[in-house]
Scaffold this motif. Sequence first.
Motif, PDB file in Angstrom:
ATOM      1  N   GLY A 260     -11.985  -9.651   5.020  1.00 19.68           N
ATOM      2  CA  GLY A 260     -12.379 -10.200   6.308  1.00 19.68           C
ATOM      3  C   GLY A 260     -13.886 -10.377   6.300  1.00 19.68           C
ATOM      4  O   GLY A 260     -14.600  -9.596   5.668  1.00 19.68           O
ATOM      5  N   THR A 261     -14.371 -11.415   6.968  1.00 19.29           N
ATOM      6  CA  THR A 261     -15.821 -11.619   7.014  1.00 19.29           C
ATOM      7  C   THR A 261     -16.255 -12.051   8.404  1.00 19.29           C
ATOM      8  O   THR A 261     -15.536 -12.769   9.110  1.00 19.29           O
ATOM      9  CB  THR A 261     -16.292 -12.702   6.011  1.00 19.29           C
ATOM     10  N   PHE A 262     -17.437 -11.583   8.764  1.00 19.16           N
ATOM     11  CA  PHE A 262     -18.160 -12.102   9.928  1.00 19.16           C
ATOM     12  C   PHE A 262     -19.377 -12.849   9.405  1.00 19.16           C
ATOM     13  O   PHE A 262     -20.128 -12.327   8.573  1.00 19.16           O
ATOM     14  CB  PHE A 262     -18.617 -10.963  10.849  1.00 19.16           C
ATOM     15  N   ARG A 263     -19.571 -14.069   9.896  1.00 20.11           N
ATOM     16  CA  ARG A 263     -20.685 -14.904   9.462  1.00 20.11           C
ATOM     17  C   ARG A 263     -21.408 -15.470  10.678  1.00 20.11           C
ATOM     18  O   ARG A 263     -20.821 -15.621  11.755  1.00 20.11           O
ATOM     19  CB  ARG A 263     -20.166 -16.085   8.614  1.00 20.11           C
ATOM     20  N   SER A 264     -22.654 -15.818  10.464  1.00 17.89           N
ATOM     21  CA  SER A 264     -23.348 -16.581  11.493  1.00 17.89           C
ATOM     22  C   SER A 264     -22.786 -17.991  11.489  1.00 17.89           C
ATOM     23  O   SER A 264     -22.126 -18.407  10.529  1.00 17.89           O
ATOM     24  CB  SER A 264     -24.852 -16.622  11.209  1.00 17.89           C
ATOM     25  N   TYR A 265     -23.052 -18.736  12.547  1.00 21.03           N
ATOM     26  CA  TYR A 265     -22.502 -20.089  12.600  1.00 21.03           C
ATOM     27  C   TYR A 265     -23.077 -20.993  11.517  1.00 21.03           C
ATOM     28  O   TYR A 265     -22.483 -22.005  11.140  1.00 21.03           O
ATOM     29  CB  TYR A 265     -22.715 -20.710  13.983  1.00 21.03           C
TER      30      TYR A 265
ATOM     31  N   ASP B 172     -11.665 -15.040   8.306  1.00 22.07           N
ATOM     32  CA  ASP B 172     -13.100 -15.315   8.326  1.00 22.07           C
ATOM     33  C   ASP B 172     -13.544 -15.809   9.699  1.00 22.07           C
ATOM     34  O   ASP B 172     -12.912 -16.703  10.280  1.00 22.07           O
ATOM     35  CB  ASP B 172     -13.440 -16.369   7.273  1.00 22.07           C
ATOM     36  N   PHE B 173     -14.631 -15.214  10.188  1.00 20.86           N
ATOM     37  CA  PHE B 173     -15.186 -15.562  11.494  1.00 20.86           C
ATOM     38  C   PHE B 173     -16.572 -16.185  11.342  1.00 20.86           C
ATOM     39  O   PHE B 173     -17.375 -15.750  10.515  1.00 20.86           O
ATOM     40  CB  PHE B 173     -15.333 -14.318  12.373  1.00 20.86           C
ATOM     41  N   TRP B 174     -16.840 -17.199  12.168  1.00 16.65           N
ATOM     42  CA  TRP B 174     -18.185 -17.738  12.339  1.00 16.65           C
ATOM     43  C   TRP B 174     -18.535 -17.587  13.818  1.00 16.65           C
ATOM     44  O   TRP B 174     -17.745 -17.984  14.683  1.00 16.65           O
ATOM     45  CB  TRP B 174     -18.238 -19.217  11.975  1.00 16.65           C
ATOM     46  N   MET B 175     -19.705 -17.039  14.094  1.00 17.17           N
ATOM     47  CA  MET B 175     -20.109 -16.782  15.476  1.00 17.17           C
ATOM     48  C   MET B 175     -21.316 -17.637  15.820  1.00 17.17           C
ATOM     49  O   MET B 175     -22.308 -17.656  15.083  1.00 17.17           O
ATOM     50  CB  MET B 175     -20.452 -15.305  15.650  1.00 17.17           C
TER      51      MET B 175
ATOM     52  N   PRO C 193     -13.521  -8.235  10.043  1.00 21.72           N
ATOM     53  CA  PRO C 193     -12.732  -7.025  10.272  1.00 21.72           C
ATOM     54  C   PRO C 193     -12.187  -6.428   8.972  1.00 21.72           C
ATOM     55  O   PRO C 193     -11.890  -7.166   8.033  1.00 21.72           O
ATOM     56  CB  PRO C 193     -11.604  -7.518  11.187  1.00 21.72           C
ATOM     57  N   PRO C 194     -12.058  -5.095   8.958  1.00 24.98           N
ATOM     58  CA  PRO C 194     -11.709  -4.395   7.702  1.00 24.98           C
ATOM     59  C   PRO C 194     -10.225  -4.484   7.377  1.00 24.98           C
ATOM     60  O   PRO C 194      -9.517  -3.474   7.334  1.00 24.98           O
ATOM     61  CB  PRO C 194     -12.147  -2.959   8.001  1.00 24.98           C
ATOM     62  N   VAL C 195      -9.737  -5.699   7.120  1.00 22.28           N
ATOM     63  CA  VAL C 195      -8.302  -5.947   6.970  1.00 22.28           C
ATOM     64  C   VAL C 195      -7.713  -5.335   5.707  1.00 22.28           C
ATOM     65  O   VAL C 195      -6.484  -5.292   5.565  1.00 22.28           O
ATOM     66  CB  VAL C 195      -8.011  -7.467   7.003  1.00 22.28           C
ATOM     67  N   SER C 196      -8.561  -4.881   4.779  1.00 24.55           N
ATOM     68  CA  SER C 196      -8.043  -4.255   3.563  1.00 24.55           C
ATOM     69  C   SER C 196      -8.597  -2.849   3.358  1.00 24.55           C
ATOM     70  O   SER C 196      -8.451  -2.277   2.277  1.00 24.55           O
ATOM     71  CB  SER C 196      -8.386  -5.118   2.336  1.00 24.55           C
ATOM     72  N   HIS C 197      -9.215  -2.282   4.381  1.00 22.77           N
ATOM     73  CA  HIS C 197      -9.796  -0.943   4.246  1.00 22.77           C
ATOM     74  C   HIS C 197      -8.681   0.084   4.046  1.00 22.77           C
ATOM     75  O   HIS C 197      -7.770   0.190   4.882  1.00 22.77           O
ATOM     76  CB  HIS C 197     -10.614  -0.588   5.486  1.00 22.77           C
TER      77      HIS C 197
END
Length: 421
Positions: A82-87, A216-219, A96-100
């Motif tokens: 999972g990733t959080f990225r800037s736009y 994957d997220f872009w904010m 989010p830690p989907v594989s933790h």
Amino acid sequence: MANTGTTTRPVFSILVVGCGLSGLASALALAQAGHRVTVFERSPKLQEIGAGIQLSPNATRLLQHWGVFDEVLQYADQPKDGTFRSYRGELLSHSPPVSHPNLVRKSPYLVVHRADLLRALLSGTNKHSTIEIKLGSEVEQVDFFKPSLRLSTGEVYEADLILGADGERSRCRAGLLGREDPPYCPGDVVYRVSVPTKAISPGHSAWELTRRSSVDFWMGPRGHVVTYPIQQDMLNVVLIYAEGTSNTKAMSGPQQATIDEFRSRITGWDPVLHDLIDMEGSVCTKWNLFQIREQNQWHHESGRFVLIGDAAHAILPCLAQGAAQAFEDAGVLGAIFDQLEARKQIPDAVKVFENVRRPRASDVRHHSMDQKAMFALADGSEQEKRDTMLRAGQDYSLFEWLWGYDAIEGGREAWKRFLRE
């Protein structure tokens, strides 16, 4: 009466209004607890519509308990990252830690199409002779005291308990409140693009994104984008964007939209997103994001009726908890009703259920609203604080609290505690 080996417990008759995820999950949980369940759905056939759904461990743990996990897994994808990225595309964190391993070792994080999830739950109900599903059965009136319900055909069904699982536009909720209680739109619009991934080859800017299974997220200012795979060869690309109430025309359901509409909302964002939605065969739809007002009480004073799922607590999708919270309702309810020894205990059981679920659902609701605001920050000091927090992994505790919840254990312990006290 159900024989548990040492004692004989009563078998209750339970009616469920609504055959969506909440209604089917509740039917599974209550049938597993030994009760007879009849589910009423006004549509003549179950609609295989909707989009992708993320199922966090607090949801998949329940699918395992109900014996439908393996079937869901046939349709689902298990993200490895999972990733959080800037736009603009800057990687901020692997969350989010989907594989933790501490969070998903026993119950994994899955992504699946809603129609496939519904199909798997329906298949699970077919394995229980004590579950009956009546399609094309519109509930016209509920008698909360008997309790009973009357269909549009005039047929009347009586039961020990009725569940209102008829969604955010719930007629049951309106009947319970004694007034209309429609959902409202605060001005947010969801844009969804289904992107075929087969044509994405090495050298394409989105190749790295699509060759691995990830969420994957872009904010960015006024909204965020999330992508994840569904149905083996599609990428679900979803934008939640604050259009504002003055610019938002109410939509009663998904409508066709253009790729240009989506593109105009992410001007200046990561070029990968633009390349993705421009793939040949991509299809865009849009709909309003509705909310319901927080309810002070879910059950009727008789103790023979209670709201569940979106009818009780429709939650913004910003923590991917809509389905999970409906499943938690079913898990807690099933665990409590698995322990009852007499019909007269039902009103107390309903109150215990609400005492467990309403505070938890409220907390998740408010965290989801906070997450939505955090995702949509404009460039500035608050955005910089958010990025620093994400880089430091300070959001882990939220997911630990959210995903670590065991609804079955919560329901069992709550009823035992009630009996002790």
